[in-house]
Design a protein around this motif. Structure first.
Motif, mmCIF file in Angstrom:
data_model
loop_
_atom_site.group_PDB
_atom_site.id
_atom_site.type_symbol
_atom_site.label_atom_id
_atom_site.label_comp_id
_atom_site.label_asym_id
_atom_site.label_seq_id
_atom_site.Cartn_x
_atom_site.Cartn_y
_atom_site.Cartn_z
ATOM 1 N N ASP A 241 -4.049 0.415 0.264
ATOM 2 C CA ASP A 241 -3.471 1.767 0.297
ATOM 3 C C ASP A 241 -3.205 2.276 -1.120
ATOM 4 O OD1 ASP A 241 -1.457 -0.030 -0.287
ATOM 5 O OD2 ASP A 241 0.074 1.065 0.830
ATOM 6 N N PHE A 242 -4.069 1.898 -2.044
ATOM 7 C CA PHE A 242 -3.864 2.190 -3.464
ATOM 8 C C PHE A 242 -3.588 3.679 -3.707
ATOM 9 C CE2 PHE A 242 -5.579 3.566 -7.551
ATOM 10 C CZ PHE A 242 -4.922 2.729 -8.433
ATOM 11 N N TYR A 243 -4.407 4.552 -3.164
ATOM 12 C CA TYR A 243 -4.269 5.982 -3.460
ATOM 13 C C TYR A 243 -3.066 6.600 -2.753
ATOM 14 C CZ TYR A 243 -8.716 5.694 -5.866
ATOM 15 O OH TYR A 243 -9.714 5.343 -6.741
ATOM 16 N N ASP A 244 -2.727 6.122 -1.557
ATOM 17 C CA ASP A 244 -1.508 6.601 -0.903
ATOM 18 C C ASP A 244 -0.277 6.206 -1.723
ATOM 19 O OD1 ASP A 244 -2.916 7.743 1.191
ATOM 20 O OD2 ASP A 244 -2.784 5.956 2.453
ATOM 21 N N ALA A 245 -0.277 4.979 -2.234
ATOM 22 C CA ALA A 245 0.843 4.523 -3.061
ATOM 23 C C ALA A 245 0.904 5.316 -4.371
ATOM 24 C CB ALA A 245 0.717 3.031 -3.343
ATOM 25 N N PHE A 246 -0.266 5.601 -4.937
ATOM 26 C CA PHE A 246 -0.311 6.374 -6.179
ATOM 27 C C PHE A 246 0.261 7.770 -5.956
ATOM 28 C CE2 PHE A 246 -2.822 8.831 -9.416
ATOM 29 C CZ PHE A 246 -2.194 8.292 -10.526
ATOM 30 N N ASP A 247 -0.105 8.402 -4.847
ATOM 31 C CA ASP A 247 0.446 9.721 -4.518
ATOM 32 C C ASP A 247 1.960 9.649 -4.335
ATOM 33 O OD1 ASP A 247 -2.128 10.658 -4.585
ATOM 34 O OD2 ASP A 247 -2.385 10.722 -2.404
ATOM 35 N N ALA A 248 2.427 8.598 -3.655
ATOM 36 C CA ALA A 248 3.868 8.451 -3.430
ATOM 37 C C ALA A 248 4.609 8.268 -4.750
ATOM 38 C CB ALA A 248 4.134 7.265 -2.500
ATOM 39 N N ARG A 251 5.255 11.463 -6.617
ATOM 40 C CA ARG A 251 6.303 12.327 -6.068
ATOM 41 C C ARG A 251 7.692 11.920 -6.555
ATOM 42 N NH1 ARG A 251 2.837 12.026 -1.431
ATOM 43 N NH2 ARG A 251 4.044 10.273 -0.571
ATOM 44 N N ASP A 252 7.786 10.771 -7.212
ATOM 45 C CA ASP A 252 9.057 10.301 -7.751
ATOM 46 C C ASP A 252 9.339 11.033 -9.064
ATOM 47 O OD1 ASP A 252 11.142 8.916 -9.004
ATOM 48 O OD2 ASP A 252 10.538 7.001 -8.149
ATOM 49 N N HIS A 257 8.702 12.139 -14.967
ATOM 50 C CA HIS A 257 9.345 12.330 -16.276
ATOM 51 C C HIS A 257 8.807 11.343 -17.297
ATOM 52 C CE1 HIS A 257 12.418 12.739 -19.367
ATOM 53 N NE2 HIS A 257 12.655 11.446 -19.269
ATOM 54 N N ARG A 258 8.751 10.063 -16.900
ATOM 55 C CA ARG A 258 8.278 9.053 -17.845
ATOM 56 C C ARG A 258 6.823 9.294 -18.228
ATOM 57 N NH1 ARG A 258 9.239 3.623 -18.560
ATOM 58 N NH2 ARG A 258 11.430 4.216 -18.521
ATOM 59 N N CYS A 259 5.969 9.593 -17.245
ATOM 60 C CA CYS A 259 4.547 9.749 -17.527
ATOM 61 C C CYS A 259 4.259 11.030 -18.303
ATOM 62 C CB CYS A 259 3.742 9.715 -16.228
ATOM 63 S SG CYS A 259 3.771 8.096 -15.425
ATOM 64 N N ALA A 260 5.028 12.090 -18.055
ATOM 65 C CA ALA A 260 4.856 13.317 -18.833
ATOM 66 C C ALA A 260 5.185 13.067 -20.302
ATOM 67 C CB ALA A 260 5.732 14.427 -18.265
ATOM 68 N N ALA A 445 16.538 1.948 -9.579
ATOM 69 C CA ALA A 445 16.693 3.341 -9.152
ATOM 70 C C ALA A 445 15.402 3.914 -8.599
ATOM 71 C CB ALA A 445 17.168 4.202 -10.329
ATOM 72 N N SER A 446 14.288 3.294 -8.931
ATOM 73 C CA SER A 446 12.980 3.780 -8.495
ATOM 74 C C SER A 446 12.192 2.620 -7.902
ATOM 75 C CB SER A 446 12.200 4.388 -9.668
ATOM 76 O OG SER A 446 10.854 4.628 -9.316
ATOM 77 N N ARG A 447 11.502 2.895 -6.836
ATOM 78 C CA ARG A 447 10.638 1.882 -6.236
ATOM 79 C C ARG A 447 9.509 1.517 -7.183
ATOM 80 N NH1 ARG A 447 9.097 -0.131 -1.308
ATOM 81 N NH2 ARG A 447 6.848 -0.434 -0.948
ATOM 82 N N TRP A 448 9.172 2.406 -8.101
ATOM 83 C CA TRP A 448 7.950 2.241 -8.890
ATOM 84 C C TRP A 448 8.204 1.868 -10.345
ATOM 85 C CZ3 TRP A 448 4.547 2.113 -5.252
ATOM 86 C CH2 TRP A 448 4.722 2.906 -4.094
#
Length: 494
Positions: A241-248, A251-252, A257-260, A445-448
């Protein structure tokens, strides 16, 4: 810059790019002539002939998965409409690739010259139709703006010279950097003109959003998603489910914020002026203000074969193409398996990232990183190593400590070294700090993301942001205050 000046730049870049090969050829020829070592020319000449043959007659397979108009009519219609509005003519193939990228290349298929448009599946899933039209419009418009011989040669020479600066050993840098810096405005101008064409096609808002979201997708993929693949591969598994997880994950807000910020930092680092695209902020600010109704929708396109395409992309990312046949079933590819029965191994097994416990998604304590920090600080415990590292931040000796932690920093270009030193230092200190706070009852604080924690009272702290600020200011007091608030006793270094 005048046309004559650009041609001189092209010539100079090609000379510098080919300089190592020319010098090697001269030395070999001198050895052959004056030393009577004519057989020494055999292998270099064979290498040259083989490469020329490949360049002229190469039949490398096209990247990605082919898209047929009958199978994906919505995508085919959008590309066809954008091409017509841009004025792009000629054969155009569309192929989907697993990575968040968009590119246009020239190809020859069955003797017919044409172009192939590569579209990353993450873009197709995340971008609206209008944003995707802006991306496609940029690629097609850019190709039109570089069709003249001078611009085409200039970009090719820049690419060739930039390749010579990859790796640790860069003897050409003093000669190459000024030439790349002088030619960069011309390269950036072609991108800005293509951005303007995209804005006229899809609107300024959609084009701006496409630029920002594309940068976010690339940073997220590089900094987050690739880690999933490598961590699971180490356990002989892969994320179905790589792409579903990536989309999820996207949304965090903490991830975004970190990636921007990461994308902005990457834009700012260009020590040798090799970047062919201006920073995203500059591209956005340079867009013409064109608003109004657009011919494209505000929802992502529908892919009729989304499930099959997604499975194919996951298999490519996980390296499963040798295990599965074209129909998706398992194949007995004995050419890739050891012949001895005791050495045979099973194919990777699928797991679902969205079903894993949160703790499973966060890497365990990096024992090697802790050992490096302890060795660099000459302390016998993580607590004392953390205290010594904070002391180094306070007294300004932390760059020397970062070099001891990561000796490879000496190979980083001088213009990018300060940023690299800061990242190494912040990352090294984050490891023991994270462990100490987790033992004190702080939670993720974040699942990811593993460096953003929630205190027992509900306060959310991004440890990496905190440490980067401490290093930049030379002030570890906020970090020590955090430890005190968490009830963690800091152990003095010895």
């Amino acid at each position: 810059m005048s046309a004559a000046g650009e041609w001189l730049l092209v010539a100079a870049m090609l000379v510098v790019a080919w300089l190592p090969m020319v010098c090697a050829g001269v030395l070999l020829l001198a050895a052959a002539v004056f030393g009577g070592l004519w057989p020494m020319l055999g292998l270099p000449m064979l290498w040259i002939l083989v490469n020329v043959h490949r360049a002229v007659n190469g039949r490398d397979p096209l990247p990605g998965r082919a898209i047929q108009p009958g199978n994906e009519p919505e995508l085919a219609e959008l590309v066809r409409d954008v091409a017509a509005r841009i004025g792009f003519d000629g054969p155009l193939l569309v192929r989907i690739v697993p990575l968040p990228t968009a590119a246009l290349g020239r190809v020859r298929v069955s003797g017919v010259r044409g172009h192939v448009l590569l579209l990353g599946l993450p873009l197709l899933r995340a971008l609206t139709a209008a944003q995707l039209a802006a991306v496609v419009g940029h690629e097609l418009a850019h190709e039109q703006h570089i069709r003249d011989r001078r611009t085409s040669w200039l970009l090719s020479a820049r690419g060739m010279l930039a390749q010579r600066l990859e790796g640790r050993f860069r003897p050409l840098a003093p000669l190459a950097a000024p030439l790349l810096r002088a030619s960069q405005p011309s390269a950036w101008r072609t991108e800005s003109v293509a951005d303007a064409d995209a804005a006229r096609l899809a609107g300024t808002t959609a084009t701006c959003e496409a630029l920002e979201l594309t940068g976010l997708l690339v940073a997220s993929f590089d900094g987050l998603a690739e880690g999933w693949l490598s961590d699971l591969a180490a356990n002989q598994t892969y994320p179905e489910d790589f792409y579903d997880a990536f989309d999820a994950a996207l949304r965090d807000p903490l991830v975004r914020h970190r990636c921007a910020r990461t994308a902005a930092d990457d834009d700012a680092i260009d020590p040798y002026a090799t970047a062919d695209h201006p920073p995203s902020a500059e591209r956005v600010s340079a867009l013409p203000h064109i608003e109004g109704a657009t011919a494209y929708g505000t929802d992502p396109l529908t892919l009729r074969g989304a499930a099959v395409i997604e499975q194919w992309c996951v298999e490519q990312l996980a390296g499963l193409d040798g295990w599965r046949d074209s129909g998706g079933g398992e194949t007995a590819d004995e050419t890739r398996r050891p012949r001895r029965g005791r050495d045979r191994y099973d194919p990777p097994q699928p797991v679902r990232l969205l079903d894993l416990d949160t703790d499973r998604l966060h890497p365990p304590a990096d024992v090697e990183a802790l050992l490096l920090l302890r060795s660099a600080t000459r302390q016998d415990t993580p607590q004392r190593a953390l205290s010594a590292a904070l002391d180094a931040i306070a007294d300004g000796s932390w760059p020397r400590l970062a070099r001891r932690i990561e000796p490879g920093l000496r190979w980083v270009p001088a213009a990018a070294r300060a940023t690299a030193l800061r990242e190494v230092m912040a990352g090294a200190v984050a490891e023991p700090l994270l462990g100490m706070l987790r033992e004190a009852g702080w939670t993720y604080a974040s699942r990811w993301m593993s460096t953003v924690l929630t205190a027992p009272d509900g306060t959310v702290v991004d440890l990496y942001d905190l440490l980067v600020a401490a290093v930049d200011r030379g002030d570890p007091v906020p970090v020590r205050d955090l430890l005190q608030t968490a009830g963690v006793q800091e152990t003095e270094s010895v």
